[in-house]
Design an enzyme around this catalytic site. Sequence first.
Site, PDB file in Angstrom:
ATOM      1  N   HIS A 143       2.180  -9.170  -3.033  1.00 45.72           N
ATOM      2  CA  HIS A 143       1.115  -8.161  -3.042  1.00 45.72           C
ATOM      3  C   HIS A 143       1.742  -6.768  -3.031  1.00 45.72           C
ATOM      4  O   HIS A 143       2.355  -6.356  -2.037  1.00 45.72           O
ATOM      5  CB  HIS A 143       0.251  -8.378  -1.792  1.00 45.72           C
ATOM      6  CG  HIS A 143      -0.908  -7.450  -1.680  1.00 45.72           C
ATOM      7  ND1 HIS A 143      -2.083  -7.642  -2.364  1.00 45.72           N
ATOM      8  CD2 HIS A 143      -1.086  -6.322  -0.943  1.00 45.72           C
ATOM      9  CE1 HIS A 143      -2.931  -6.679  -2.053  1.00 45.72           C
ATOM     10  NE2 HIS A 143      -2.340  -5.858  -1.197  1.00 45.72           N
ATOM     11  N   ASP A 151       2.013 -17.858  -3.134  1.00 48.70           N
ATOM     12  CA  ASP A 151       2.654 -16.786  -3.905  1.00 48.70           C
ATOM     13  C   ASP A 151       1.670 -16.223  -4.916  1.00 48.70           C
ATOM     14  O   ASP A 151       1.777 -16.462  -6.119  1.00 48.70           O
ATOM     15  CB  ASP A 151       3.915 -17.309  -4.602  1.00 48.70           C
ATOM     16  CG  ASP A 151       4.643 -16.192  -5.356  1.00 48.70           C
ATOM     17  OD1 ASP A 151       4.476 -15.021  -4.978  1.00 48.70           O
ATOM     18  OD2 ASP A 151       5.366 -16.502  -6.327  1.00 48.70           O
ATOM     19  N   ASP A 179       0.842  -1.203   0.000  1.00 52.84           N
ATOM     20  CA  ASP A 179       0.000   0.000   0.000  1.00 52.84           C
ATOM     21  C   ASP A 179       0.877   1.254   0.000  1.00 52.84           C
ATOM     22  O   ASP A 179       2.095   1.171   0.138  1.00 52.84           O
ATOM     23  CB  ASP A 179      -0.946   0.003   1.203  1.00 52.84           C
ATOM     24  CG  ASP A 179      -0.198   0.055   2.527  1.00 52.84           C
ATOM     25  OD1 ASP A 179       0.836  -0.624   2.649  1.00 52.84           O
ATOM     26  OD2 ASP A 179      -0.625   0.786   3.434  1.00 52.84           O
ATOM     27  N   GLU A 234       2.633 -10.201   1.249  1.00 58.20           N
ATOM     28  CA  GLU A 234       2.941  -8.790   1.031  1.00 58.20           C
ATOM     29  C   GLU A 234       4.454  -8.582   1.197  1.00 58.20           C
ATOM     30  O   GLU A 234       5.183  -9.489   1.621  1.00 58.20           O
ATOM     31  CB  GLU A 234       2.157  -7.911   2.015  1.00 58.20           C
ATOM     32  CG  GLU A 234       2.163  -6.456   1.617  1.00 58.20           C
ATOM     33  CD  GLU A 234       0.999  -5.643   2.169  1.00 58.20           C
ATOM     34  OE1 GLU A 234       0.110  -6.225   2.821  1.00 58.20           O
ATOM     35  OE2 GLU A 234       0.989  -4.418   1.932  1.00 58.20           O
TER      36      GLU A 234
HETATM   37  O1  9MR Z   1       2.856  -6.171   9.508  1.00 60.52           O
HETATM   38  C1  9MR Z   1       1.611  -5.916  10.112  1.00 60.52           C
HETATM   39  C2  9MR Z   1       1.214  -7.110  10.937  1.00 60.52           C
HETATM   40  O2  9MR Z   1       2.120  -7.298  11.995  1.00 60.52           O
HETATM   41  C3  9MR Z   1      -0.205  -6.928  11.454  1.00 60.52           C
HETATM   42  O3  9MR Z   1      -0.614  -8.110  12.088  1.00 60.52           O
HETATM   43  C4  9MR Z   1      -1.136  -6.599  10.295  1.00 60.52           C
HETATM   44  C5  9MR Z   1      -2.567  -6.343  10.742  1.00 60.52           C
HETATM   45  O4  9MR Z   1      -2.657  -5.225  11.534  1.00 60.52           O
HETATM   46  O5  9MR Z   1      -0.697  -5.440   9.620  1.00 60.52           O
HETATM   47  C6  9MR Z   1       0.569  -5.600   9.055  1.00 60.52           C
HETATM   48  O6  9MR Z   1       0.975  -4.418   8.477  1.00 60.52           O
HETATM   49  C7  9MR Z   1       0.375  -4.007   7.262  1.00 60.52           C
HETATM   50  C8  9MR Z   1      -0.100  -2.591   7.480  1.00 60.52           C
HETATM   51  O7  9MR Z   1      -1.149  -2.571   8.395  1.00 60.52           O
HETATM   52  C9  9MR Z   1      -0.462  -1.886   6.196  1.00 60.52           C
HETATM   53  N1  9MR Z   1       0.605  -1.964   5.252  1.00 60.52           N
HETATM   54  C10 9MR Z   1       0.985  -3.341   4.947  1.00 60.52           C
HETATM   55  C11 9MR Z   1       1.459  -4.043   6.199  1.00 60.52           C
HETATM   56  C12 9MR Z   1       1.957  -5.454   5.904  1.00 60.52           C
HETATM   57  O8  9MR Z   1       0.950  -6.328   5.584  1.00 60.52           O
END
Ligand code: 9MR
Length: 867
Positions: A671, A722, A339, A731
Amino acid sequence: MSAAALLCAGTLAVPGTALADDSGPGPEQITNGDFATGDAAPWWWTPNTSAAVSDGRLCVEVPAGTADAWDVIIGQNDVPILEGESYELSYTASSTVPLTVQTRVQEAVEPYTTVLATADPVGTEDTRVTRTFTASVDQPAASVQLQIGGGEPATSFCLDDVSLRGGAEPPVYVPDTGSPVRVNQVGYLPHGPKGGTVVTDADAPLTWTVKAQDGTTAATGSTVPEGEDPSSRQRVHTFGFDDLTTVGDGYTVEVDGEVSEPFSIRGDLYDGLRSDALAYFYHNRSGIEIDAELVGERYARPAGHIGVAPNKGDTDVPCRPGVCDYRLDVSGGWYDAGDHGKYVVNGGISVAQLMSTYERTLTADAAESAQLDDGALRVPERGNGVPDILDEARWEMDFLIRMQVPAGEPLAGMVHHKMHDAEWTGLPMKPHLDPQQRELHPPSTAATLNLAATAAQCARLYAPFDAAFADRCLRAAETAWDAAERHPHVLADPDDGVGGGTYDDNDVSDEFYWAAAELFTSTGKDTYRQAVLSSDLHGDVDAVFPAGGGISWGSTAGLGALTLSTVPNALTADQLAGVRSVVTTAADRYAAQSREQAYGLPYAPGGGDYVWGSNSQVLNNMVVLAVAHDLTGEAAYQDAVLRGADYLLGRNPLNQSYVTGYGERDSHNQHHRFWAHQNDPSLPNPAPGAVAGGPNFTAASSGDPVAEQKLSGCAPAMCYVDDIGSWSTNEITINWNAPLAFIASYLDDAGDGGQTASGRTCRVAYSSHPWNSGSTVTVRVENTGPSSIEPWSLTWLLPGEQRLSHTWSAEFEQHGRTVSARPLAWNRTLAPGAAVDFGFNTSASDASPDPGTFKLNGRACASGTAG
Ligand code: 9MR
């Protein structure tokens, strides 16, 4: 139902539109047809549009003046279509300017054979389109597409309740795991451990054979049966060929007629990974054009979020309504992940780990600086006299400082938790095309302490290169610390997750510890010493490195402990020994986990709970092991780091290398909004050196549409796919690539061998002579290598708070504890076998202890009396 919906369907469809009476509507083949979770995956659209899920509908901005219907597409791929089966496709749509949708079910690639092709008018009010067809051919991975280009005016097109019913129940997903013989697909260091795992039902040991590229046998032995591996529920044996040290490529291991992926044995294995893992950060910079000269045409792109339409940010960003009434320039920094959000909490750990990758070259004998230095990396600032890795880190540091609440405003000195799009955007989308309003979210104590910690580290590291910037960092850090002390319980809202992640954290005692440790290390001030020593976490290994997990964006105390134990500071010898023992105790636990598990990884969460981004937990445990190895020289720690690398690069239950571009079976559909090749072939795959989040035990219930479809009931270490749609397992983010960069750097140093004690090419003798109100230090540096060194530069970190006063026979610079000595005109050349002597007085009346680590032009010297 519109009149058009009654028309007969598709070019290759078998005539007749009725579903067979006895078949019923059949199973649903569309994933996430109602956009109920607010996420658009696995839907995709052409990159000339932007799209977002708003009020449970997917809305796409269709540009004006495209030529053909297929110039603008919303689609979903990988829909299985069976020959002879009947289907019903339906959707609800509206368009601010009425248009005709070319509705297609077809092959995703040329020749794009269609099984449904109809023209369906859609008006300004919601229109329900329903089409039936019987497929004339099998299309195991068809593409459902709404083609909406070709119109003169621009329009907003919104879509909801998409359904394709019919055909067979979706098949149960069985991952393709390739060969049962699992190895590090990149390879092994000549003098490191060389382990592998084979999946087999055999009870008795099997013979393993390592074959060289020419087919000859290089080594052979017997496997060790290990029973069922709980992380994968696979029955496995392990094998090892540590004694094979012959450098080469194209090795394979054979067990029971099965052959592993090929791998190398060589010392320079991790050279490319070090710079690729760091290049990730430049690729993901916000606010700057990504230059083809540095990344190649395919990865070049315009600057994102520099205040140019359709972007609405980041140079002048308002708060979310009711949060503040000022606007900030928060441009720059790195995009968080797939994102385009920018989050202080996650930016903090990432930039800290990049800075620590550099700082390790000052504190660890085995760490080399040359490959991180000015001109070594692909950054636009190369050639400015500053190590390139610090240039990269500064891009983020500047952004973090911009997120601080200005003086005179409520909560001045605190730091906004995050800034991101008002609504979630979908894939694909290049940053400069993001049309969403960007917004600042409320300040939080956690974000404030992230700035305090990282800006304090910034102050000591940039001092030798840019004193004004270092001062700015220190002021930002101290202001942030004071603000956090005034507002110690301002927590991020766990429900504030529309348009961006929450990064909420209800315990900030670890952030306080980390910030205090960094501020104390940089300033030596008593306030910070007290904050470190009085923290409940200090000395408590279970709190600093929580069992099962370890360091993460929400658990940062370990970052403070690593700094305190490696960077010279004003702790007493006993206190230093205490904090080092916290680090080595944690490392002992990780090393034991690595030895005990059949796949060798130093990560064993209780209950097999592989968390979101589990690969970063593996990496962060490897960081602790690497530091323990730097501190003690004990091989067991380095062996566990290497086994961790084996796991990440292919020795795992899925036979998957999780790093793009490394290994035969690498993750390459992560992603990401603009590295979205899987959604749009005109866009690239992730650049080499991007690590996927990895297995996530709760993926199937997280709302991740691909995981929901494919991963229910998965064994912990197998909850990964994947696929670009699987945001909870696949991601990529800055906080996962940062420990990868640290570890790649460590492994590259470990592999080179040039920094082993026997490979040293210089020797330093450091003697201190105290007198009543100061002391005199003499330094002799000798070139013990075969080549001349000119000009030379010797750098070390003072173990105490001494200030250099009178100096002789060299040019000295002191920045805090960092001292460099450079030659004068007459002693510029250090010939082989020659030595130079120089010295200085210090204000401290007690002896100045030997710093231990000296770097001559970036490489460690032996200590001792020069000959
Ligand atoms: O890395 C984050 C993970 O530890 C959390 O469990 C999750 C849900 O809150 O969010 C992950 O972080 C994401 C973030 O909220 C938005 N950008 C992408 C991040 C990686 O997936």
